[in-house]
Design an enzyme around this catalytic site. Structure first.
Site, PDB file in Angstrom:
ATOM      1  N   LYS A  52      -3.780  -2.682   5.015  1.00 49.28           N
ATOM      2  CA  LYS A  52      -3.541  -2.043   3.467  1.00 49.28           C
ATOM      3  C   LYS A  52      -4.670  -2.373   2.801  1.00 49.28           C
ATOM      4  O   LYS A  52      -5.419  -1.592   1.949  1.00 49.28           O
ATOM      5  CB  LYS A  52      -2.377  -2.998   3.020  1.00 49.28           C
ATOM      6  CG  LYS A  52      -1.127  -2.140   3.567  1.00 49.28           C
ATOM      7  CD  LYS A  52       0.007  -3.005   3.076  1.00 49.28           C
ATOM      8  CE  LYS A  52       1.569  -2.799   3.850  1.00 49.28           C
ATOM      9  NZ  LYS A  52       2.691  -3.487   3.086  1.00 49.28           N
ATOM     10  N   ALA A  68      -0.935  -6.882   0.863  1.00 49.35           N
ATOM     11  CA  ALA A  68       0.417  -7.632   1.525  1.00 49.35           C
ATOM     12  C   ALA A  68       1.348  -7.030   2.401  1.00 49.35           C
ATOM     13  O   ALA A  68       1.597  -5.731   2.129  1.00 49.35           O
ATOM     14  CB  ALA A  68       1.057  -8.516   0.338  1.00 49.35           C
ATOM     15  N   ASP A  69       2.076  -7.620   3.185  1.00 53.94           N
ATOM     16  CA  ASP A  69       3.279  -7.069   4.099  1.00 53.94           C
ATOM     17  C   ASP A  69       4.113  -8.320   4.163  1.00 53.94           C
ATOM     18  O   ASP A  69       3.679  -9.326   4.227  1.00 53.94           O
ATOM     19  CB  ASP A  69       2.740  -6.542   5.332  1.00 53.94           C
ATOM     20  CG  ASP A  69       3.632  -5.626   5.835  1.00 53.94           C
ATOM     21  OD1 ASP A  69       3.672  -4.544   5.224  1.00 53.94           O
ATOM     22  OD2 ASP A  69       4.279  -6.035   6.810  1.00 53.94           O
ATOM     23  N   GLN A  70       5.362  -7.757   4.388  1.00 50.75           N
ATOM     24  CA  GLN A  70       6.414  -8.713   4.578  1.00 50.75           C
ATOM     25  C   GLN A  70       7.549  -8.319   5.648  1.00 50.75           C
ATOM     26  O   GLN A  70       7.551  -7.071   5.534  1.00 50.75           O
ATOM     27  CB  GLN A  70       7.138  -8.822   3.052  1.00 50.75           C
ATOM     28  CG  GLN A  70       8.186  -9.868   2.818  1.00 50.75           C
ATOM     29  CD  GLN A  70       9.039  -9.876   1.705  1.00 50.75           C
ATOM     30  OE1 GLN A  70       9.628  -9.071   1.458  1.00 50.75           O
ATOM     31  NE2 GLN A  70       8.650 -10.804   1.093  1.00 50.75           N
TER      32      GLN A  70
END
Ligand SMILES: Nc1nc2c(ncn2[C@H]2C[C@H](O)[C@@H](COP(=O)(O)OP(=O)(O)OP(=O)(O)O)O2)c(=O)[nH]1
Length: 193
Positions: A52, A68-70
């Site tokens: 991203k 960010a990634d979750q």
């Protein structure tokens, strides 16, 4: 002043960045979030956070870009955002009365391609609640757009029996780590504007 871009469409991430008080703008990453099924949840969120950040940085090479990634991990299964109420019910049914981890990968990319990145895990234990109470929680629609189908800062906190880690991580950005990465990258705070 540095041009900081949050590479995110997430209102939760915007709310957390707004609280920090640094001037920033947002852009949608617009990336394919498919990753190899061979990746662990931790590897997946690190890879996607960088993907991203790189995608937005390619469009804004002079800027600083935060991605960010979750993912939720419960008994070896990975959960992301539910597509509908039925999927949200299935996710919460897996989480209630259990302990699960939320992993968030964060990547800060600078004008010269400098990378500052980290991964943060929070561990949550949920109360076991009745199917009737679960349906009442689903009626609140907090599941929409939320990895794991709950909002820790909303009514969803009534499900929470125990939380270990940075509460803001659960919401989408581990702010203790985000501040550390920003300071490592040379950002200063509380500037008069
Ligand atoms: N408000 C709130 N949002 C949560 C909570 N837990 C997870 N989320 C949201 C934050 C993120 O928007 C989303 C995690 O999914 P992703 O990492 O795929 O991000 P998303 O696709 O939403 O946005 P992005 O990829 O950053 O444009 O779940 C929570 O407890 N409260």
């Amino acid at each position: 002043m540095r041009d900081l871009i949050l590479a995110s469409t997430s209102s939760a991430r915007r709310a957390l960045m707004d609280g920090l008080g640094l001037p920033y703008r947002t852009q949608s990453p617009g990336v394919d979030e498919q990753v190899s099924s061979l990746h662990s949840a931790k590897e997946a969120v690190r890879e996607l956070a960088e993907r991203k950040a790189r995608a937005v940085h390619a469009r804004n090479p002079e800027a600083w870009v935060l991605g960010a990634d979750q993912l939720v991990e419960v008994h070896g299964q990975t959960l992301t955002k539910p597509e509908d109420r039925s999927a949200a019910r299935a996710q919460l049914t897996r989480l209630l009365g259990q302990t699960h981890d939320i992993h968030t990968g964060v990547c800060l990319m600078g004008p010269g391609g400098q990378l500052f990145e980290g991964l943060e895990t929070a561990r949550l234990t949920f109360h076991a609640v009745t199917p009737e109470e679960l349906e009442r929680y689903l009626d609140l629609n907090e599941w929409e757009g939320c990895c794991g189908s709950y909002r820790v800062e909303g009514a969803g906190q009534a499900l929470l029996a125990r939380l270990e880690g940075d509460r803001s991580n659960v919401q989408g950005l581990p702010m203790v780590m985000v501040v550390r990465l920003l300071r490592q990258a040379g950002f200063t705070f509380f500037e008069r504007r």
